[in-house]
Design an enzyme around this catalytic site. Sequence first.
Site, PDB file in Angstrom:
ATOM      1  N   GLU A  75       0.835  -1.210   0.000  1.00 40.06           N
ATOM      2  CA  GLU A  75       0.000   0.000   0.000  1.00 40.06           C
ATOM      3  C   GLU A  75       0.869   1.259   0.000  1.00 40.06           C
ATOM      4  O   GLU A  75       0.551   2.233  -0.701  1.00 40.06           O
ATOM      5  CB  GLU A  75      -0.936   0.016   1.209  1.00 40.06           C
ATOM      6  CG  GLU A  75      -1.901   1.182   1.220  1.00 40.06           C
ATOM      7  CD  GLU A  75      -2.821   1.208   0.013  1.00 40.06           C
ATOM      8  OE1 GLU A  75      -2.855   2.248  -0.697  1.00 40.06           O
ATOM      9  OE2 GLU A  75      -3.517   0.207  -0.233  1.00 40.06           O
ATOM     10  N   GLU A  82       1.160   6.559  -6.947  1.00 44.34           N
ATOM     11  CA  GLU A  82       0.081   7.514  -7.190  1.00 44.34           C
ATOM     12  C   GLU A  82       0.540   8.946  -6.961  1.00 44.34           C
ATOM     13  O   GLU A  82       0.172   9.857  -7.717  1.00 44.34           O
ATOM     14  CB  GLU A  82      -1.121   7.188  -6.305  1.00 44.34           C
ATOM     15  CG  GLU A  82      -1.835   5.920  -6.728  1.00 44.34           C
ATOM     16  CD  GLU A  82      -3.084   5.638  -5.911  1.00 44.34           C
ATOM     17  OE1 GLU A  82      -3.368   6.389  -4.948  1.00 44.34           O
ATOM     18  OE2 GLU A  82      -3.776   4.663  -6.238  1.00 44.34           O
TER      19      GLU A  82
END
Length: 124
Positions: A75, A82
């Site tokens: 994550e 991102e």
Amino acid sequence: RRPGRGMSNVLNMRRLVNAVRYSYAGLSDGVRRHTSFRQELVVGVLLSPVALWLGDDGLQRAVMLSSLVLVLIVELLNSAVETVVDRIGTEEHELSGQAKDLGSAAVMLSLLNVPLVWGLILLG
């Protein structure tokens, strides 16, 4: 002994301290700004005692806990991807979408890994 060797040890210690500081900043950023990381961290914290209780030995406990930590690692990497994609530009681009989708797929696989590992250990 080579000249200057003592100084390189000091520099290495400074690098280590800086690395720890940067890592802490990354974890703090993950907690503060990334909802998915926060949610997965809470689930991991809640499931960790369960893993310690359900595992029959150290190896089982380690593997169960490692599957939870893997989700957090993936994550964080997905959030990094991102962030970089958004830094480059927020307009839609095929490659930006592909990068984000690949990161998301990696998170999904790490999440699917948890019940797989736990199931194999607990039912095995």
